[in-house]
Design an enzyme around this catalytic site. Structure first.
Site, PDB file in Angstrom:
ATOM      1  CE  LYS A 288      45.253  39.739  29.952  1.00 55.71           C
ATOM      2  NZ  LYS A 288      46.224  40.649  29.290  1.00 55.71           N
ATOM      3  CG  HIS A 289      46.194  32.195  35.588  1.00 55.81           C
ATOM      4  ND1 HIS A 289      45.353  31.687  36.554  1.00 55.81           N
ATOM      5  CD2 HIS A 289      45.895  31.518  34.439  1.00 55.81           C
ATOM      6  CE1 HIS A 289      44.581  30.756  36.031  1.00 55.81           C
ATOM      7  NE2 HIS A 289      44.884  30.636  34.752  1.00 55.81           N
ATOM      8  CD  GLU A 290      49.380  38.720  40.670  1.00 48.73           C
ATOM      9  OE1 GLU A 290      50.100  39.300  39.831  1.00 48.73           O
ATOM     10  OE2 GLU A 290      48.464  39.284  41.281  1.00 48.73           O
ATOM     11  CG  ASP A 299      45.520  33.276  40.135  1.00 48.76           C
ATOM     12  OD1 ASP A 299      45.866  32.655  39.120  1.00 48.76           O
ATOM     13  OD2 ASP A 299      45.998  34.381  40.455  1.00 48.76           O
TER      14      ASP A 299
END
Length: 659
Positions: A288-290, A299
């Protein structure tokens, strides 16, 4: 059959075209057999992963309920019971280790003990994605009893005991594991081992098949029927009249410039990972995106896709200029393609298939394809203004000849540097109401909650002022840890300037290939030098830290350090792929090569059909990483197969003789 009949007609006309048609047909058979083999390999991969990982679902889902049947824990959650032996009630608060300078968030209140040996107890669910710090304080908040950092395991059962020491005002805190957590990383470990094993097995198999001994054994085991089929495919069936063909002594016509497989392979790697993480990535936090500063796997891929788009711009425009295309025609083509990408992007990020008519009041404008369109338009126009159709007539005697790939295009470099100055000025000098100038934080509970409405600083302010709050992304990743409530778009206006820089660095990689195409060592050395220089710049900007640098690495902001860091990775990875695929030819680029050749189709297809079978189905346990991982791998494999299928159809069209 149609292809063979057409080949016969051409053959009757001339002997030369007969030989050409036979060569094409032979190449077509080889490619079709190769692609059928890859389809079978893909099916085997998905089947093996499903068989190996699926049994873990039952184990994971039952291990929790074995110990505490009344509790249903969600994914990435654990159960914590706080036992209070103090004479006063206490407040339990928590803060994630990934949350920089954040306020503690209250977890709950635990009553005082009701009598000797009867502590007050309250149960809570806690996050297991990152280490958290628990703070135990009195109800008024003026006395802190203890702070306990701990990384809880998924679906584990824990107890936190708050006990009195010698002094009534002092307390000790300790965490006890009542039920062991499950290892949620076993499914992805098994999937990795299976894929790695299949890749190694495939490489060994291809190596063995090249040996003459193995070829001879396969030929003998094939039997007479296979031998007859091979003879018929090469020489024609006995019932067919074969005309004599004489070899031509004329040299073959020059081949068009060879397509670099490494570029499509690199693009395919980025695209396949992007599709996988968009599907969910097994719901693992590192897919998942930071939330704000830092990097995860999710990312990495979009900037790489932008980078390789810039490389393709350099090569394709140079090829078109060499073929005689005019500057005006190419500018029209670039503009039209940019408009198409932008429109498609707006359509796929505003899906209202089952929700009635689209509301213009909430139409989201920025998006992934929109940013690609903008970056493509600007960089392609800059390249067209300075591009050269021929590079083989340049003098190598000048002292600056070793820098041709930069010096010849100094006007475009100047434009990009000016754009970067604009980004720096807007980011650090633009006054933002009720926010500190130059603020790069997430707002919310970050920075001790002082700037709760300042998410993204100038970048967020420009988007809200220019596009309106209702036309940008409403659920940014900063909500997960920093509890922000302001809309913020990671594909916003200000970040598009740095995406142009990323595309332009990819364009520079293309210029290196154009100027040193037959000098592989020069290409690879320049890639590595660029990677080293960009890595040094990133280290300076970030101070080699996640949160304390001058400009932290941040995907939401598309910060300057984010671009230099990802461009550094891109140059190094491209040099590795280029060496393996195009120089040594150790790897064909499969299975990523075909997805890279049909990237827009694969991306749009995965966005449109994301909620449909076979890309999605109802799970027996929606809180299982194993089930999500199986579904996401299958969906990604189907999308990768679509790219291979489109490539196969294109090959068939090219190989089919015209009537």
């Amino acid at each position: 059959m149609h292809v063979l009949m057409a080949g016969r007609k051409v053959k009757k006309k001339t002997k030369k075209t007969s030989s050409l048609a036979r060569d094409k047909q032979k190449g077509r058979n080889v490619m079709v057999q190769t692609k059928k083999h890859e389809f079978c390999s893909l099916a085997a991969i998905v089947l093996v992963v499903a068989i190996c990982v699926a049994p873990l679902t039952a184990e994971i889902s039952t291990s929790v309920f074995r110990h505490r049947k009344t509790i249903v824990l969600k994914m990435d959650k654990a159960f914590l019971t706080v036992h209070n032996e103090l004479g006063t009630e206490v407040v339990v608060s928590w803060m994630s280790e990934h949350c920089y300078q954040c306020l503690y968030q209250q977890l709950g209140v635990v009553p005082a003990e009701s009598g000797p040996g009867k502590p007050g107890s309250v149960g809570f669910t806690v996050s297991t994605q990152h280490e958290i710090t628990l703070k135990i304080s009195n109800f008024s908040g003026n006395q802190e009893h203890c702070m306990v950092p701990f990384h809880f395991g998924e679906h584990g059962n824990y107890s936190l005991w708050v006990k009195t020491l010698n002094s009534a005002s002092e307390a000790s805190c300790s965490i006890v594991t009542d039920a062991d957590p499950v290892n949620s990383y076993i499914p992805i470990l098994i999937a990795f081992v299976v894929f790695a094993g299949l890749a190694i097995g495939s490489a060994i198999g291809k190596t063995l098949l090249r040996l003459d001994v193995v070829k001879g054994v396969i030929f003998r085991l094939g039997g007479s029927m296979e031998t007859e089929r091979l003879i018929n495919s090469e020489l024609g069936s006995p019932s067919r009249t074969v005309e004599a063909v004489t070899d031509s002594i004329l040299p073959p016509p020059p081949n068009p410039s060879k397509r670099l497989r490494s570029l499509d392979t690199f693009r395919g790697i980025s695209l396949v990972i992007m599709v996988f993480v968009n599907y969910g990535g097994g719901r693992y936090w590192f897919f998942k995106h930071e939330s704000w500063n830092g990097l995860t796997v999710a990312d990495l891929v979009f900037p790489w896709f932008v980078f390789i788009m810039g490389t393709s711009i350099a090569l394709s425009l140079n090829s078109l200029l060499r073929s005689g295309s005019t500057l005006c025609s190419l500018l029209r083509k670039v503009l039209w393609r940019s408009v198409q990408l932008f429109i498609i992007g707006v359509l796929i990020i505003n899906p209202n298939y089952c929700q009635g008519p689209l509301s213009w009041a909430t139409l989201r404008i920025p998006g992934v394809l929109q940013r690609l369109a903008w970056s493509y338009l600007v960089v392609a126009c800059l390249d067209l203004l300075v591009a050269r159709g021929r590079l083989d007539n340049l003098s190598v005697d000048a002292w600056w000849s070793r820098g041709y790939d930069i010096v010849l295009y100094w006007p475009s470099w100047l434009c990009v540097l000016l754009l970067e100055v604009v980004w720096l000025c807007l980011t650090f000098l633009l006054p933002v109401p009720d926010c500190p100038t130059g603020y790069l934080g997430p707002g919310g509970i970050g920075d001790m909650g002082l700037y709760a409405n300042c998410t993204g600083g100038a970048a967020g302010f420009i988007d809200r002022w220019l596009l309106g709050e209702n036309h940008i992304y409403q659920t940014p990743s900063s909500q997960v840890i920093y509890a922000t409530h302001m809309p913020y778009d990671p594909e916003g206006v200000l970040g598009s300037i740095n995406s142009i820089l990323m595309t332009f660095l990819g364009l520079q990689a293309g210029k290196i290939i154009l100027h040193y195409r037959d000098l592989h060592s020069n290409v690879i050395s320049r890639f590595l030098i660029w990677g080293f220089l960009l890595g040094i710049i990133s280290a300076i900007l970030t101070k080699c830290s996640r949160d304390q640098g001058f400009i932290p690495v941040n995907k939401n902001l598309w910060s300057l350090s984010y671009v230099t860091t990802l461009a550094c990775f891109a140059f190094v990875l491209l040099s590795l792929v280029y060496y393996m695929v195009d120089v040594k030819e150790w790897w064909s680029g499969a299975p990523f090569y075909y997805a890279g050749m049909n990237s827009i189709l694969v991306y749009v297809g995965h966005e449109v059909f994301e909620e449909y079978f076979p890309f999605c189905w109802r799970m027996t346990n929606s809180q299982s990483h194993a089930e999500h991982l199986i579904q996401n791998i299958v969906a990604t494999s189907y999308n990768r197969s679509r790219g291979l299928h489109e490539h196969r159809l294109a090959d068939m069209e090219l190989l089919t003789p015209a009537k």
